[in-house]
Design an enzyme around this catalytic site. Structure first.
Site, PDB file in Angstrom:
ATOM      1  N   GLY A  46      40.713  48.692  46.741  1.00  0.00           N
ATOM      2  CA  GLY A  46      39.489  48.611  47.519  1.00  0.00           C
ATOM      3  C   GLY A  46      39.309  47.202  48.034  1.00  0.00           C
ATOM      4  CD  GLN A  51      36.994  41.853  47.845  1.00  0.00           C
ATOM      5  OE1 GLN A  51      36.919  43.061  48.058  1.00  0.00           O
ATOM      6  NE2 GLN A  51      37.771  41.344  46.910  1.00  0.00           N
ATOM      7  CB  CYS A  98      38.132  41.150  41.707  1.00  0.00           C
ATOM      8  SG  CYS A  98      37.270  40.837  43.258  1.00  0.00           S
ATOM      9  CG  LEU A  99      42.367  42.446  46.135  1.00  0.00           C
ATOM     10  CD1 LEU A  99      42.388  43.157  47.484  1.00  0.00           C
ATOM     11  CD2 LEU A  99      43.780  42.213  45.627  1.00  0.00           C
ATOM     12  CG  HIS A 140      35.267  46.066  41.966  1.00  0.00           C
ATOM     13  ND1 HIS A 140      35.780  45.348  40.908  1.00  0.00           N
ATOM     14  CD2 HIS A 140      35.526  45.329  43.075  1.00  0.00           C
ATOM     15  CE1 HIS A 140      36.311  44.220  41.370  1.00  0.00           C
ATOM     16  NE2 HIS A 140      36.185  44.192  42.680  1.00  0.00           N
ATOM     17  CD  GLU A 141      36.061  47.259  46.505  1.00  0.00           C
ATOM     18  OE1 GLU A 141      35.663  46.343  47.249  1.00  0.00           O
ATOM     19  OE2 GLU A 141      37.011  47.112  45.710  1.00  0.00           O
ATOM     20  CG  HIS A 144      33.072  42.809  46.359  1.00  0.00           C
ATOM     21  ND1 HIS A 144      33.218  41.488  46.020  1.00  0.00           N
ATOM     22  CD2 HIS A 144      34.150  43.439  45.847  1.00  0.00           C
ATOM     23  CE1 HIS A 144      34.342  41.332  45.325  1.00  0.00           C
ATOM     24  NE2 HIS A 144      34.921  42.505  45.193  1.00  0.00           N
TER      25      HIS A 144
HETATM   26 ZN    ZN Z   1      36.641  42.784  44.130  1.00  0.00          ZN
END
Ligand code: ZN
Length: 187
Positions: A46, A51, A98-99, A140-141, A144
């Site tokens: 995701g 991000q 997480c990226l 999670h998304e 963000h």
């Molecule tokens: Zn993340």
């Protein structure tokens, strides 16, 4: 299509609420295409617009594991309902990454069920009721878009580990990014 640089913890756009999308135009289409390409290249399950440095309420998912929702999709201006998570500390199988906190993983308890309502790239409403990992990805998304990273939700002692990792990596300051395929990192 382009792979976009991914913002790292400390970049202000990750830590403030994102703005609703109001224009469903070619620019939005381009951004979403680039988000899919970036998510795939990372690779991630995701990716949210903050991000890639865009403070808009958009996230994509790429998770092909069950038929509760399509294996890839975009949620614009989403709302998310969740059941309260079970009380207690997270188990070892509840480890998240997480990226924007790349290469690190910490255990976090999430709700096992979520109901996502959003609009698609055309502005058309849809909803998905998801469970398990799919529900975790949605939570999670969605976080963000409200300026929250999963590391902000960790409880002791996981939070200590995340603070240590942040210091060790020199994160927590504005302006840091990494680019999939160029920088040797992974989420
Ligand atoms: Zn993340």
């Amino acid at each position: 299509m382009a792979i976009l640089p991914i913002t790292i913890c400390g970049e202000p756009v990750l830590h403030r609420p994102a703005e609703p999308v109001t224009e469903f135009d070619d620019e939005l289409r381009q951004l979403v295409d680039d988000m899919f390409e970036t998510c795939e290249a990372a690779p991630g399950v995701g990716l949210a617009a903050p991000q890639v440095g865009v403070g808009k309420r958009i996230f994509v998912w790429m998770y092909d594991d069950q038929d509760e929702a399509p294996a890839r999709g975009v949620a614009i201006n989403p709302v998310l309902w969740i059941a309260p998570p079970e009380p207690g500390l997270p188990g070892e199988d509840e480890v998240e990454g997480c990226l924007s906190f790349p290469g690190e993983r910490f255990a976090l308890r999430r709700s096992p069920r979520a109901l996502l309502r959003a609009v698609d790239i055309e502005g058309k409403p849809f909803e998905h009721e998801v469970t398990g990992w799919f529900a975790r990805i949605m939570q999670h998304e969605f976080d963000h878009l409200n300026g929250l990273l999963y590391v902000d939700r960790l409880v002791h002692p996981e939070n200590r580990g995340a603070q240590k990792a942040e210091r060790k990596n020199g994160w927590g300051v504005p302006g840091l990014t990494w680019t999939p395929g160029i920088d040797d990192l992974e989420g």
